[in-house]
Design a protein around this motif. Sequence first.
Motif, PDB file in Angstrom:
ATOM      1  N   LEU A  55      62.287  28.313   7.350  1.00  0.00           N
ATOM      2  CA  LEU A  55      62.485  28.546   8.830  1.00  0.00           C
ATOM      3  C   LEU A  55      63.346  27.110   9.491  1.00  0.00           C
ATOM      4  O   LEU A  55      64.139  27.675  10.155  1.00  0.00           O
ATOM      5  N   LEU A  56      63.257  26.093   8.997  1.00  0.00           N
ATOM      6  CA  LEU A  56      63.714  24.961   9.365  1.00  0.00           C
ATOM      7  C   LEU A  56      65.414  24.884   9.052  1.00  0.00           C
ATOM      8  O   LEU A  56      65.947  24.407   9.900  1.00  0.00           O
ATOM      9  N   THR A  57      65.569  25.544   8.014  1.00  0.00           N
ATOM     10  CA  THR A  57      66.936  25.655   7.486  1.00  0.00           C
ATOM     11  C   THR A  57      67.783  26.685   8.078  1.00  0.00           C
ATOM     12  O   THR A  57      68.767  27.096   7.295  1.00  0.00           O
ATOM     13  N   GLY A  58      67.000  27.618   8.779  1.00  0.00           N
ATOM     14  CA  GLY A  58      67.765  28.855   9.232  1.00  0.00           C
ATOM     15  C   GLY A  58      67.600  30.105   8.209  1.00  0.00           C
ATOM     16  O   GLY A  58      68.255  31.126   8.713  1.00  0.00           O
ATOM     17  N   ARG A  59      66.620  30.132   7.487  1.00  0.00           N
ATOM     18  CA  ARG A  59      66.542  31.351   6.619  1.00  0.00           C
ATOM     19  C   ARG A  59      65.496  32.298   7.119  1.00  0.00           C
ATOM     20  O   ARG A  59      64.888  31.779   8.157  1.00  0.00           O
ATOM     21  N   ARG A  60      65.891  33.584   6.962  1.00  0.00           N
ATOM     22  CA  ARG A  60      64.965  34.584   7.443  1.00  0.00           C
ATOM     23  C   ARG A  60      63.703  34.919   6.515  1.00  0.00           C
ATOM     24  O   ARG A  60      64.001  35.339   5.248  1.00  0.00           O
ATOM     25  N   LEU A  61      62.352  34.752   6.974  1.00  0.00           N
ATOM     26  CA  LEU A  61      61.347  34.938   6.210  1.00  0.00           C
ATOM     27  C   LEU A  61      60.920  36.353   6.124  1.00  0.00           C
ATOM     28  O   LEU A  61      60.598  37.160   7.298  1.00  0.00           O
ATOM     29  N   SER A  62      60.640  36.827   4.990  1.00  0.00           N
ATOM     30  CA  SER A  62      59.968  38.111   4.660  1.00  0.00           C
ATOM     31  C   SER A  62      58.613  38.347   4.810  1.00  0.00           C
ATOM     32  O   SER A  62      57.979  39.353   4.997  1.00  0.00           O
ATOM     33  N   GLY A  63      58.060  37.226   4.002  1.00  0.00           N
ATOM     34  CA  GLY A  63      56.550  37.036   3.853  1.00  0.00           C
ATOM     35  C   GLY A  63      55.993  36.427   2.778  1.00  0.00           C
ATOM     36  O   GLY A  63      56.944  35.868   2.280  1.00  0.00           O
ATOM     37  N   ILE A  64      54.856  36.100   2.795  1.00  0.00           N
ATOM     38  CA  ILE A  64      54.172  35.404   1.545  1.00  0.00           C
ATOM     39  C   ILE A  64      52.926  36.165   0.968  1.00  0.00           C
ATOM     40  O   ILE A  64      52.339  36.883   2.032  1.00  0.00           O
ATOM     41  N   ARG A  65      52.898  36.020  -0.279  1.00  0.00           N
ATOM     42  CA  ARG A  65      52.083  36.637  -1.046  1.00  0.00           C
ATOM     43  C   ARG A  65      51.337  35.836  -1.947  1.00  0.00           C
ATOM     44  O   ARG A  65      51.857  34.881  -2.412  1.00  0.00           O
ATOM     45  N   LEU A  66      49.818  35.792  -1.813  1.00  0.00           N
ATOM     46  CA  LEU A  66      49.033  34.912  -2.558  1.00  0.00           C
ATOM     47  C   LEU A  66      48.133  35.860  -3.544  1.00  0.00           C
ATOM     48  O   LEU A  66      47.735  36.944  -3.092  1.00  0.00           O
ATOM     49  N   HIS A  67      47.940  35.315  -4.637  1.00  0.00           N
ATOM     50  CA  HIS A  67      47.353  36.174  -5.611  1.00  0.00           C
ATOM     51  C   HIS A  67      46.019  35.578  -6.253  1.00  0.00           C
ATOM     52  O   HIS A  67      45.849  34.326  -6.005  1.00  0.00           O
ATOM     53  N   SER A  68      45.166  36.325  -7.065  1.00  0.00           N
ATOM     54  CA  SER A  68      44.040  35.855  -7.329  1.00  0.00           C
ATOM     55  C   SER A  68      44.127  34.871  -8.390  1.00  0.00           C
ATOM     56  O   SER A  68      43.123  34.132  -8.848  1.00  0.00           O
ATOM     57  N   ASP A  69      44.936  34.876  -9.136  1.00  0.00           N
ATOM     58  CA  ASP A  69      45.386  33.976 -10.285  1.00  0.00           C
ATOM     59  C   ASP A  69      46.065  32.610 -10.008  1.00  0.00           C
ATOM     60  O   ASP A  69      46.171  31.801 -10.498  1.00  0.00           O
ATOM     61  N   THR A  70      45.871  32.356  -8.516  1.00  0.00           N
ATOM     62  CA  THR A  70      46.299  31.149  -7.606  1.00  0.00           C
ATOM     63  C   THR A  70      47.759  31.135  -7.581  1.00  0.00           C
ATOM     64  O   THR A  70      48.489  30.043  -7.503  1.00  0.00           O
ATOM     65  N   SER A  71      48.604  32.185  -7.971  1.00  0.00           N
ATOM     66  CA  SER A  71      49.797  32.069  -8.216  1.00  0.00           C
ATOM     67  C   SER A  71      50.267  32.735  -6.636  1.00  0.00           C
ATOM     68  O   SER A  71      49.400  33.124  -5.738  1.00  0.00           O
ATOM     69  N   GLY A  72      51.543  32.434  -6.293  1.00  0.00           N
ATOM     70  CA  GLY A  72      52.065  33.055  -4.986  1.00  0.00           C
ATOM     71  C   GLY A  72      53.429  33.059  -4.905  1.00  0.00           C
ATOM     72  O   GLY A  72      54.211  32.549  -5.849  1.00  0.00           O
TER      73      GLY A  72
END
Length: 233
Positions: A55-72
């Motif tokens: 966000l600070l560098t002007g990119r557009r965010l589509s979203g975040i996904r967090l998974h049960s294996d602690t990856s994201g």
Amino acid sequence: MLSQDVLETWLDSRSALVFGTAAIALVAVAHRPIWRWSRGAVTIAHEGGHALVALLTGRRLSGIRLHSDTSGVTVSSGRTTGPGMVLTTMAGYVAPSLLGLGGALLVSHGWIRILLWVSIALLAGVLVLIRNPYGLLSVVATGGLIFCVSWFASVAVQAVFAHLFAWFLLFAGIRPIGELQGKRRRGRAPDSDADQLARLTGINGTAWVVLFALVAIIALVVGGRLLVLRPLG
């Protein structure tokens, strides 16, 4: 569970509070069964770091996904090269340590409630970007715990929790970096942040891992010094 009397004794004893919480946080990071659960908080910080810098560098965010294996994964759009992409990719592995350092700074000045409410605000920002049910549950549970401590807990409980919060992030910022290099060495992380940075900059991926580690170690040393040496309140 620690009783209220024990917590109040810790609060009265500066060294017991600081070193006791440091020991608990270190166990939460070093003990594998506990780490399987506690690592989820680090993943939230990691992906939140990517999102904030995007966000600070002007990119557009589509979203975040967090998974049960602690990856994201954090998905953003914009230029596929350049400083914005580099900074966004860099941010993940250093975010937990820098958050821990910020937490240590606030705790060392006695600004414990500020730390708790800033944490809730940051989690609220992450929450609106979550795009899967497990991620939603993880962020709501984490934010709910911090809210309950900030709103209902005694001063003693808040002090212990804030110290644990800072120490945990300071210690936990280091372990994923070691895990990352271990996966890279076995050829199991060809698209890791370090390898993406290598492709973006032409600088070897191992050099980026070393940079992540240096930031984490410096944050631990400086944050630990703040927690140990600065007076409380």
